[in-house]
Design a protein around this motif. Structure first.
Motif, PDB file in Angstrom:
ATOM      1  N   ASN A 181       0.900  -5.206   7.569  1.00 38.49           N
ATOM      2  CA  ASN A 181       0.394  -3.900   7.135  1.00 38.49           C
ATOM      3  C   ASN A 181      -0.255  -3.009   8.407  1.00 38.49           C
ATOM      4  N   GLU A 207       3.222   4.909  -3.726  1.00 40.29           N
ATOM      5  CA  GLU A 207       3.624   6.201  -3.254  1.00 40.29           C
ATOM      6  C   GLU A 207       4.979   6.363  -2.646  1.00 40.29           C
ATOM      7  N   GLU A 259       0.361  -5.230  -2.101  1.00 40.40           N
ATOM      8  CA  GLU A 259       0.407  -4.311  -3.441  1.00 40.40           C
ATOM      9  C   GLU A 259       1.556  -3.424  -3.792  1.00 40.40           C
ATOM     10  N   TYR A 291      -0.331   1.020   5.319  1.00 42.87           N
ATOM     11  CA  TYR A 291       0.340   1.724   4.143  1.00 42.87           C
ATOM     12  C   TYR A 291      -0.812   2.831   3.934  1.00 42.87           C
ATOM     13  N   GLU A 292      -2.132   2.509   3.685  1.00 43.42           N
ATOM     14  CA  GLU A 292      -2.882   3.608   3.089  1.00 43.42           C
ATOM     15  C   GLU A 292      -2.841   4.692   4.303  1.00 43.42           C
ATOM     16  N   TYR A 347       1.017  -6.203   3.653  1.00 39.57           N
ATOM     17  CA  TYR A 347       0.858  -5.131   2.316  1.00 39.57           C
ATOM     18  C   TYR A 347       1.544  -5.921   1.317  1.00 39.57           C
ATOM     19  N   VAL A 377       0.106   6.877   3.681  1.00 41.46           N
ATOM     20  CA  VAL A 377       0.065   7.716   2.409  1.00 41.46           C
ATOM     21  C   VAL A 377      -0.933   8.859   2.674  1.00 41.46           C
ATOM     22  N   ASN A 378      -2.028   8.658   3.310  1.00 41.95           N
ATOM     23  CA  ASN A 378      -2.946   9.730   3.810  1.00 41.95           C
ATOM     24  C   ASN A 378      -2.598  10.880   4.635  1.00 41.95           C
TER      25      ASN A 378
END
Length: 130
Positions: free
Chosen positions: A41, A27, A23, A65-66, A21, A69-70
Motif C-alpha cells: 500500500n 473509490e 480493504e 490508497y488513501e 491494502y 483518493v485524497n
C-alpha cells in the motif's frame, strides 16, 4: 518484469514496501494500481542517513490508497483533472493515470498537463531514462 521489481531496480533497492491494502476499492482505483497496492500500500524511496546510518524515507514513489483518493479528489475539484493521482515529481506536481491507461504530468504553476507514457509500466521505463 513486474512493476515492483522494475521500481526496485530503478531505485537500486532503496525502496520501502508497506503492508498490503486489503480493504474494498470503493473509490474506483484502476486495477493496474490496485494490483500494486494489494502487494504494498504505497512504495517509498529511501536512503541511508549519512550520520545515523538509519534508513529514512525520502518520498513516495507510488502513493498509498488513501493518498491517491485524497489527491485525486483535490485535483478533480480544484483543476477539473481526470484520472487518478498516484505519484508526484517530488516538487508537488502530480502524475495521473488517465482512464485510457496513459500517464500525464500536471505542472501546477503553468497549469499544463503533459503526456509522459502510454502505460504505467512504460512510465517507470521513462523515469529510468529521464
Amino acid at each position: 518484469m513486474d512493476i515492483i521489481k522494475k521500481i526496485r531496480k530503478l531505485y537500486q533497492g532503496n525502496i520501502l514496501l508497506q503492508p498490503p491494502y486489503l480493504e474494498e476499492n470503493t473509490e474506483g482505483i484502476p486495477e493496474e494500481l490496485l494490483f500494486i497496492l494489494r502487494i504494498s500500500n504505497g512504495i517509498s524511496e529511501t536512503m541511508v542517513h549519512p550520520q545515523s546510518g538509519e534508513k529514512i524515507i525520502i518520498e513516495w514513489i507510488i502513493y498509498p490508497y488513501e493518498m491517491m483518493v485524497n489527491d485525486t479528489a483535490f485535483y478533480r475539484t480544484e483543476y477539473q483533472m481526470e484520472g487518478i493521482v498516484f505519484s508526484s515529481d517530488g516538487t508537488g506536481n502530480p502524475y495521473l493515470l488517465k482512464p485510457n491507461g496513459t500517464i500525464t504530468h500536471f505542472d501546477g504553476i503553468d497549469g499544463v498537463e503533459t503526456a509522459e507514457a502510454c502505460t504505467l509500466e512504460n512510465f517507470f521505463q521513462w523515469i529510468e531514462h529521464s
